[in-house]
Each structure stands twice: as C-alpha cells, then as structure tokens.
Design a protein around this motif. Structure first.
Motif, PDB file in Angstrom:
ATOM      1  N   GLU A 126      -3.422  -4.113   2.612  1.00  0.00           N
ATOM      2  CA  GLU A 126      -3.524  -4.432   4.205  1.00  0.00           C
ATOM      3  C   GLU A 126      -2.283  -5.084   4.630  1.00  0.00           C
ATOM      4  O   GLU A 126      -1.900  -5.235   5.651  1.00  0.00           O
ATOM      5  CB  GLU A 126      -4.373  -5.859   4.214  1.00  0.00           C
ATOM      6  CG  GLU A 126      -5.885  -5.698   3.938  1.00  0.00           C
ATOM      7  CD  GLU A 126      -6.256  -7.175   3.746  1.00  0.00           C
ATOM      8  OE1 GLU A 126      -6.137  -8.024   4.541  1.00  0.00           O
ATOM      9  OE2 GLU A 126      -7.204  -7.326   2.821  1.00  0.00           O
ATOM     10  N   THR A 127      -1.379  -5.737   3.738  1.00  0.00           N
ATOM     11  CA  THR A 127      -0.270  -6.344   4.123  1.00  0.00           C
ATOM     12  C   THR A 127       1.243  -5.182   4.153  1.00  0.00           C
ATOM     13  O   THR A 127       2.153  -5.960   4.393  1.00  0.00           O
ATOM     14  CB  THR A 127      -0.064  -7.583   3.334  1.00  0.00           C
ATOM     15  OG1 THR A 127       0.294  -7.266   2.054  1.00  0.00           O
ATOM     16  CG2 THR A 127      -0.937  -8.486   3.491  1.00  0.00           C
ATOM     17  N   TYR A 128       0.969  -4.222   3.634  1.00  0.00           N
ATOM     18  CA  TYR A 128       2.194  -3.425   3.205  1.00  0.00           C
ATOM     19  C   TYR A 128       3.003  -3.246   4.467  1.00  0.00           C
ATOM     20  O   TYR A 128       4.261  -2.993   4.309  1.00  0.00           O
ATOM     21  CB  TYR A 128       2.316  -2.264   2.660  1.00  0.00           C
ATOM     22  CG  TYR A 128       1.700  -1.050   3.231  1.00  0.00           C
ATOM     23  CD1 TYR A 128       0.706  -0.445   4.012  1.00  0.00           C
ATOM     24  CD2 TYR A 128       3.115  -0.015   3.089  1.00  0.00           C
ATOM     25  CE1 TYR A 128       0.718   0.690   4.712  1.00  0.00           C
ATOM     26  CE2 TYR A 128       2.925   1.159   4.057  1.00  0.00           C
ATOM     27  CZ  TYR A 128       1.898   1.249   4.729  1.00  0.00           C
ATOM     28  OH  TYR A 128       1.756   2.440   5.288  1.00  0.00           O
ATOM     29  N   ARG A 136       7.827  -2.793  10.031  1.00  0.00           N
ATOM     30  CA  ARG A 136       9.206  -1.858   9.848  1.00  0.00           C
ATOM     31  C   ARG A 136       8.606  -1.043   8.552  1.00  0.00           C
ATOM     32  O   ARG A 136       9.714  -0.125   8.404  1.00  0.00           O
ATOM     33  CB  ARG A 136      10.323  -2.804   9.190  1.00  0.00           C
ATOM     34  CG  ARG A 136      10.788  -3.678  10.413  1.00  0.00           C
ATOM     35  CD  ARG A 136      12.046  -4.357   9.990  1.00  0.00           C
ATOM     36  NE  ARG A 136      12.563  -5.154  10.958  1.00  0.00           N
ATOM     37  CZ  ARG A 136      12.456  -6.531  11.049  1.00  0.00           C
ATOM     38  NH1 ARG A 136      11.610  -6.913   9.784  1.00  0.00           N
ATOM     39  NH2 ARG A 136      12.952  -7.349  11.895  1.00  0.00           N
ATOM     40  N   ILE A 180       3.226  -5.252   7.014  1.00  0.00           N
ATOM     41  CA  ILE A 180       3.499  -6.743   7.860  1.00  0.00           C
ATOM     42  C   ILE A 180       4.931  -6.564   8.352  1.00  0.00           C
ATOM     43  O   ILE A 180       5.886  -6.155   7.718  1.00  0.00           O
ATOM     44  CB  ILE A 180       2.998  -7.858   7.030  1.00  0.00           C
ATOM     45  CG1 ILE A 180       2.614  -8.951   7.737  1.00  0.00           C
ATOM     46  CG2 ILE A 180       4.018  -8.338   6.176  1.00  0.00           C
ATOM     47  CD1 ILE A 180       1.696 -10.273   7.125  1.00  0.00           C
ATOM     48  N   GLY A 181       5.162  -6.843   9.649  1.00  0.00           N
ATOM     49  CA  GLY A 181       6.535  -6.928  10.060  1.00  0.00           C
ATOM     50  C   GLY A 181       6.707  -5.741  10.846  1.00  0.00           C
ATOM     51  O   GLY A 181       7.432  -5.646  11.638  1.00  0.00           O
TER      52      GLY A 181
END
Lengths: 328, 328
Positions: free
Chosen positions: A31-33, A38, A35-36
């Motif tokens: 889920e968080t790969y 980019r 995040i951001g």
C-alpha cells in the motif's frame, strides 16, 4: 542427459527457493510503496526506480552477502558486494553513481579483509563506496551494500516488459573460472582489466538508450533459468528455451552452469528486429550472447533438449518471487 | 551536579565509543572514495554526496539497527530504521527520495513485526521503502536500511563548515517520551501527525536553501555532545557550550538527556546574523532551539555549568570518528 534430473536439481536449488520469502515480507509494504508519488518501479526488479524530475529516474538496489561467502572468504565477499550491486544498476540500463555499506563484525582482521575486497571491487568497477555504518561488536559477521544509479526515464530496462513473441537472449562472459572455494561463483572479472569490466557495465546503458530491449535482468543467485523465471513472473508471460542455445563454457557441467552467479551475465528479451544489434554490442565487450528461446503466452518456462520439452516452472502454480510488476 | 561525573559518564558512553571503529575501517577506502570523480562528500558526514550534474547532489546514507533494539522490539526497530535514515538526509538539508533495506531473519513473525514497523515509519515520514534484499535463514536478526535523497549543490549542509565565532544552536523537540523499553530513545514522533513530523524534516531543506547554517548534524547514537563532537572533529575546530542553554525536557536527567537519540534533534552552527531566522523556523515546527555555545579555535569541546568549565573532548588527543572532512 536426463532433463528431469536437471530440472529437479534446479527447482530445489536454494538460490531459487530462497527467493520465495520475498513476497510474504514485501506485501506488507504494497500500500505504501508509492507514498510520495515518485515510485516508478518498486519491489520485484533488480533496482527500484524513483522519478526525480528532469526525465531522470533514480535507481536504488541493496544486496546482502551470503554468510557462507563472508565466512569462507571475506575479501572475495567484499569484492562481490560491489560486483552484484553494480550489475543490478547495469541490468536496469543505468549508470551507477555510488554505494554505501553496513558492516557487522567483531574481529578487526575480518573487517580489514572485507574492506580490502570492497576496495578491489571499487577499483575494478570504478564506482565509489562513499559511506555507511559499522557495527563493531556483533556476534556475527555480515555485509550489506546498497547502490544508487541514474537512468533516463524512457530508457530504463525493467523485468516486466517482455511480450509474447519476443526473443530471449542469454548473454554470458565465457572467459572465467569457477572460484576455488565457491564453484557456483563464475568469476569473469578478477583477471580482466578495469576497462573491459567497466565496458560490460556501460554497454547496458548504451543498449538502454537505443531502446533495443523489452526486458532484462542480471543473472544472480537463482542462476540463468531462475533469473529468467523471475523475469517471466514479473512480465506475466512464459518462455520456451533451447538448452544448447544457452552460451556455456564447456568446462562446466550443465547442472552447475545453470546455477552459477556470473561476474557478467544477463537474461534479456528483445523484439526480433533489434536482436542482431543487441547481440553485436554485447559480443563486442566479451559477453557471448545468443537467442536461446522465445516468449510465450503460456505462463510456463519450458526447456527443450534432444527432442524433449519439459516444464521447469509453471507459474500457474509455482512461485519464485511471486511479484507481477506494473510500472507506475 | 558534579560536572566531572557527567563528563566521565558521557566519555564512556558506548554510543560514542562505538564510533571509534569507523576510522580504522574506512581509511582503507581513502584513496578510492572519489573514484569516478563525482564524490563531493565521502565518509564522515550524515550522508555522502555525489555530484550528478544539473547543480544537484545525490545524498546517500545507510544505517544498521542495533541488535538489542531489534531483539527488544522488532516493530520499533523497523520504525526507527526509517526515522534515522530520513533524519540523515534532513541533516544535510536534503529531500529524502526513497529507501532500500536488507533484512536478515529466521522467524517469520519477527520479519512481519519489522516490516510492520517499517510501514508505520513510511506512513509517518512519507518516504517509500522501494526495494531490498531478504536473508530468510540467518542465525541472527538484523536490519539495515539505506536512503537516497537530493539537495541543491550550493545548499548542502555539511559537518565540516563550522567556523570560529559561529553560534552553536541545539534544537530538540521537547514534546516526547522515553521509550518504555529503551529509555535513551526520546520518542517525539509516535504520537504526532505525519504533517508535523514531516515538517520537521522539510524545515531543514528550507533552512538549507536559505544558506542560514555553516554546519549541521542530526543528533544520533552519540547524543547531543557526542554529535557536536563529531561536527567539531569534521570542521577542525572546538566549542564552548553552556549546559543549561541546551533545550531539555525537565523530566529527563542531564545524564540521560545528553545521551538520548531523539526523534527530531539537530546540532547546528550559524553565523550570528542568521541565528534568529534559523531558530524561528525551527521553533515553528516544534523544535525548541537555542544558542548553547560558540565555536572556538581551540580543538576542545568545553562544557560550562555553575561557574565551572571542563573539557569533554580534547581533539588533540581524543578521537570520536577521527575524520576531518574536506569538500571535494
């Protein structure tokens, strides 16, 4: 040669089976790969890619050395820590920039040997080790190295782009020797000049810039067919490979050859019209390359030899890494 | 308070003494640290810097988690692995891009706990963990994380720029708690929103862009004065610090406070004319900041309290990291 015995040996090779653990651990981060916002490529490729603007991707990879390698020959382990990381960036078509390391030791002489090996690797590959962290008091010895490189956004070579009908090119530097302590280390760099060794890295950047490939990986612990298997998994396709078409140094048996970790070796896929140019570029830097198979729709890796055809991996059931990759 | 007892306790703190090993190991790489010609900052800073053109520096750092942290609380260790790496990039004035990790485990539940902690860290700090390597079968448990960030070439904050007469600013987030299992972990982030926590990282990039500092480091294992000591070593200068000027949460004793690893804490140096703006920017994001000392020519770190002045480190004899840094 009995193809069943060969395949069975491969399927149980721990260079391949150890990859099974990746999926369970990394799915927590699914889920968080991004995040951001980019992340262009996350877990599952030789290096991950982050979009830093200016049509540039940052490539990041990390590798831990096997404990048995460090215990058996800490200097060689240090050298290999550079080799494997630089090859991860090369496999993505990137230009390696620099490395960091984390060393865990409790004996000064072992630490020195590791650092001397790293230095030899740095000098051979021309990429600096610029920082890191030392645990001076661990009950074990460990060496982890990470690398950062850059590549043009449209040039990056991924594991996930192989398409049905593409040619499977296997490229191996055949001028090497089995390491005396680690016969599955196919050492092609110790005896070569930095110039030749570095040209085997930069050729991948040249190939990437010309967009000659649809996918590619450097051959690592899982060996030639295990690495191809991971590429097929990531691309969601299969392949048929003709054993005798895989470039091999005839001094090494097929069973060992298919498991070696080479100093310079790649599994690549290419549209037919680009195969010739790609092979020529690799041959020029001593990477013997040949079309050894074709990408198929059927999600299996089949191996052909002497009018037999057998399944090595059936990705309908089998898992190596179990990651089907998508580019963000 | 007996200043001698306090100083003696600090000088023997293993968060500081463990740094001694760095010099012996890294000097092997001295000749090669600028191979490739891109290294702007090598060993000795919070992150190393590589010139990738376009007036941009790539920042790379790596940190290994202490074994006792992983054994005591693998989830917290996973979380901290993100925190410490992100702070390394912040300390350089950079923008963190992404992280990779190497995990060595033999128990699936420990691995899961580590990954859950990493995920919490990724969500809190907003920086993705994009790749890595897993050893699924080691006799020990270890977690190493590396990070890459970017910073403007003229904006980078180094450890080596402190000049005689500069003000020493100590900034600490005082709104925290000692971790129940690890009292020297001053946890300032668990209970805060991602927005506030991330603003404590980005403020350093804003300060960097304004060129308000001459040097800076994030406070890590060596604690407030150990970290300042490393900055002085790298800059080839000394300092006099007034103990009571160091921002402190009064619930924590001085002996513990000077050794804590804070969630957000920096040791900075600044020309007098920039002190006010720098402190205001830090205060705005809950980092309580104050001028606690001044940089001196004398290569000693002196601590003042109650009309006493004692030497904490004398860099004519003492070594923390022993690296005097030069910018390439």
């Amino acid at each position: 040669m009995d193809l069943d015995i060969l395949i069975n040996s491969l399927r149980n090779y721990d260079g391949i089976t150890r990859k099974n653990f990746i999926r369970g651990a990394t799915q927590i981060l699914d889920e968080t790969y991004n995040i951001g916002g980019r992340t262009a490529l996350g877990f599952g490729d030789d290096a991950s890619a982050l979009d830093i603007g200016n049509d540039t991707l940052l490539l990041m990879a990390a590798d831990g050395m096997w404990g048995r390698l460090i215990e058996g020959d800490p200097r060689w382990a240090g050298y290999c820590s550079v080799l494997v990381n630089v090859n991860d960036i090369a496999a993505m078509g990137g230009v390696p920039m620099g490395m960091t390391n984390v060393i865990s030791v409790n004996k000064e002489d072992i630490c020195n040997e590791i650092m001397l090996g790293i230095k030899e690797g740095v000098e051979k590959f021309g990429i600096p080790m610029v920082g890191g962290h030392i645990h001076p008091d661990t009950p074990y010895t460990a060496l982890d190295v990470s690398i950062t490189g850059i590549v043009g956004k449209d040039d990056v070579i991924t594991s996930c782009g192989a398409k049905i009908g593409d040619s499977v090119i296997i490229g191996m530097d055949l001028d090497g020797r089995q390491h005396p302590k680690f016969p599955l280390n196919w050492d092609t760099t110790s005896h070569k000049t930095p110039e030749l060794v570095q040209s085997q890295i930069t050729v991948m950047n040249s190939i990437a810039k010309k967009h000659l490939l649809t996918a590619g990986k450097d051959i690592s612990n899982p060996g030639i067919l295990g690495t191809l298997g991971m590429l097929l998994e990531a691309s969601g396709v299969g392949a048929i490979v003709e054993l005798e078409k895989i470039p091999r140094n005839k001094k090494v048996s097929w069973d060992e050859w298919l498991k070696v970790y080479p100093g310079s070796g790649f599994v690549l896929t290419s549209k037919e019209e680009n195969v010739k140019e790609c092979i020529e570029m690799l041959q020029e830097v001593n990477i013997t390359s040949q079309v050894a198979g074709i990408i198929t729709e059927d999600k299996k890796l089949n191996l052909r030899h002497d009018n037999q055809e057998k399944v090595v991996f059936d990705f309908n059931h089998d898992i190596i890494m179990g990651i089907k990759e998508e580019r963000s």
